[in-house]
Design an enzyme around this catalytic site. Structure first.
Site, short mmCIF file in Angstrom:
data_model
loop_
_atom_site.label_atom_id
_atom_site.label_comp_id
_atom_site.label_asym_id
_atom_site.label_seq_id
_atom_site.Cartn_x
_atom_site.Cartn_y
_atom_site.Cartn_z
N THR A 41 2.97 2.94 9.21
CA THR A 41 1.56 3.30 9.28
C THR A 41 0.66 2.24 8.65
O THR A 41 -0.33 1.81 9.24
CB THR A 41 1.32 4.66 8.61
N CYS A 42 0.99 1.80 7.46
CA CYS A 42 0.09 0.89 6.74
C CYS A 42 -0.11 -0.41 7.49
O CYS A 42 -1.23 -0.87 7.68
CB CYS A 42 0.63 0.61 5.35
N TYR A 99 8.34 -8.16 8.76
CA TYR A 99 9.09 -7.03 8.23
C TYR A 99 10.50 -7.01 8.79
O TYR A 99 11.48 -6.76 8.07
CB TYR A 99 8.37 -5.72 8.56
N ALA A 115 15.94 8.83 14.50
CA ALA A 115 17.18 9.37 13.93
C ALA A 115 16.92 10.74 13.32
O ALA A 115 15.79 11.05 12.93
CB ALA A 115 17.73 8.42 12.87
N GLY A 262 -6.92 14.95 7.93
CA GLY A 262 -5.74 15.07 7.08
C GLY A 262 -4.47 14.63 7.77
O GLY A 262 -4.43 14.40 8.99
N ASP A 303 5.08 9.07 1.86
CA ASP A 303 4.22 10.18 2.25
C ASP A 303 5.00 11.42 2.68
O ASP A 303 4.47 12.53 2.65
CB ASP A 303 3.29 9.75 3.39
N ALA A 341 -8.65 3.05 -3.77
CA ALA A 341 -9.96 2.56 -3.36
C ALA A 341 -10.30 3.07 -1.97
O ALA A 341 -9.42 3.25 -1.13
CB ALA A 341 -9.99 1.03 -3.37
N HIS A 436 -20.07 -13.60 -17.68
CA HIS A 436 -21.46 -13.41 -17.25
C HIS A 436 -21.91 -14.54 -16.33
O HIS A 436 -21.53 -15.69 -16.53
CB HIS A 436 -22.36 -13.38 -18.50
#
Length: 461
Positions: A41-42, A99, A115, A262, A303, A341, A436
């Site tokens: 997914t990513c 990958y 599988a 979701g 996940d 994030a 700064h």
């Protein structure tokens, strides 16, 4: 007993590939099954293409800012979806190949099919072939869920955004989580007339309330038609477009609908119930801190376990699994402090640790909160404001949470996460000399708390 593999991994996403590659590097014989594309997914339909689309959608904003800095002819010009998508597809192909090579280079074997588990030590591929394995790792990830309304088949899921043949002229995004907010930001920036419908009163449930308010306001300011406190109840075909009916508002007509409502763990038809693997109420694989299920030979990461559903978490879980089983270096991931994030624009929302709502329940917490107009955008005439917030334990002085709303907030929270994870105190932050002029210097220059939450509210936190 002899096995075909020391480890068999189901799923070729970030967590599964990391576990498989590290295990093979330790000398384990590893097989992996992936029914779609390596990278998961990513890489293929999530973080990577989404971030590239965020970059693309920011071009008009950069051109407008450049004009304020004296570049009078600066212009983003017309956006070509075809040109962008061609380059995107090429990049995703490159990453998928990387990958694949990374795993195969250490001796791993890839089976390009689905599988399922048919025994504590046995998996079956879609073509009917079976393999035995001393250990099985489930890393099947999650899949978008639909809201269960009439006509929902006319809509798209988040995966489909990266497969569109053309950019819709008018689009409805349904949802209020980070995927919905990011997609609305992208589509708006690329020139689509964008509507975002969410059932709550502000987006990003679960994030710090002040950050939620700022992201909600920003979506409206950049031109997203934000419709809160309502949900679609029906989609109907309407000529070349879609008619959307809501539970609390007038109908709207769009060219496309994208559901970002979701995700659920992708455990269907994996054979887990038949083998006796314990599942949670949303179909997630129940594991202990070592990512082990109730069946000793079967593990799960990412996940599919519905712990903290972020790619870096899946990667760390997979690496820890491999170190423990094959590297003789037992370790597990502590999920209590994980930074995240949301890549909206022009400002991002990033967080780690406790929210202020959680501080109110806990008590004994000081809040340091700064709001200001950043130099770069203020010079260009923007009224956009940055938020920097630290939550500090009154007794130990440890920084319990950090929330940033501003440009490149994701980059800033990554650095802030290091001292916070190490247990830094507010005084450690104070002793740090500021750089700064930067936005991030505010993290080390806030001297007095803006408010305190002394007594626990609403029961035990």
């Amino acid at each position: 007993m002899s096995f075909d593999y020391d480890l068999f991994v189901i799923g070729g996403g970030s967590g599964g590939v990391r576990a498989a590659r590290i295990s093979a590097g330790y000398g384990a014989k590893v097989g992996l099954a992936e029914e779609s594309r390596m990278g998961g997914t990513c890489v293929i339909r999530g973080c990577v293409p989404k971030k590239l689309m965020i970059f693309a959608s920011s071009a008009p904003e950069f051109a407008e800012e450049a004009q304020a800095y004296g570049w009078r002819d600066a212009s983003a010009g017309a956006f070509s979806w075809d040109a962008f998508k061609g380059r995107l597809d090429t990049e995703l192909d490159r990453l998928e190949a990387a990958y694949t090579r990374g795993f195969e280079s250490v001796g791993g074997t890839i089976h390009h099919q689905r599988a399922r588990i048919v025994g504590p030590h046995e998996v079956e591929l879609a073509d009917g072939s079976r393999f035995s394995a001393k250990h099985i790792l489930i890393a099947a990830g999650g899949r978008p869920q639909l809201p269960g309304i009439e006509g929902e088949a006319l809509g798209m899921i988040s995966d489909d955004l990266f497969l569109m043949e053309q950019l819709p002229g008018r689009v409805l995004v349904v949802g209020g989580g980070f995927i919905a907010c990011e997609f609305a930001t992208i589509l708006n920036g690329l020139g689509a007339e964008t509507v975002l419908a969410y059932r709550g009163d502000k987006v990003l449930r679960g994030f710090d309330t002040d950050g939620r308010l700022l992201v909600t306001e920003q979506l409206q300011q950049i031109g997203v038609d934000l419709r809160l406190n309502l949900s679609p109840v029906r989609l109907e075909k309407d000529g070349d477009g879609i008619k959307v009916s809501f539970d609390n508002g007038p109908d709207t007509h769009v060219d496309a609908v994208i559901f970002a409502t979701g995700r659920n763990p992708y455990t269907k038809d994996l054979g887990l119930e038949d083998v006796g693997v314990q599942l949670g109420p949303n179909g997630e694989v129940v594991v202990d801190e070592w990512s082990q299920t109730n069946i000793p030979s079967i593990y799960a990461v990412g996940d599919v376990t519905n712990r903290v559903n972020l790619t870096p978490v899946a990667i760390r879980e997979g690496h820890s699994f491999a170190d423990t089983l094959f590297g003789n270096k037992p370790r597990y991931l502590d999920h209590t402090l994980v930074a995240s994030a949301v890549y909206t624009r022009p400002h991002e929302m990033a967080s780690i640790g406790m929210t202020e709502d959680e501080a109110i329940l806990r008590g004994g917490v000081e809040v340091y909160d700064a709001r200001f107009r950043p130099m770069r955008s203020a010079f260009a005439g923007s009224d956009a404001r940055v938020m920097m917030k630290l939550l500090v334990d009154e007794d130990s002085r440890r920084v319990l949470g950090c929330h940033i709303f501003g440009p490149e907030a994701g980059e800033l929270i990554q650095l802030a996460a290091i001292p916070i994870t190490m247990g830094a105190t507010k005084e450690d932050f104070d002793r740090t000399v500021a750089v700064h002029p930067t936005i991030a210097e505010e993290l080390v220059t806030m001297r007095q708390p803006t408010r305190r939450h002394d007594e626990p509210q609403g029961g035990d936190a």
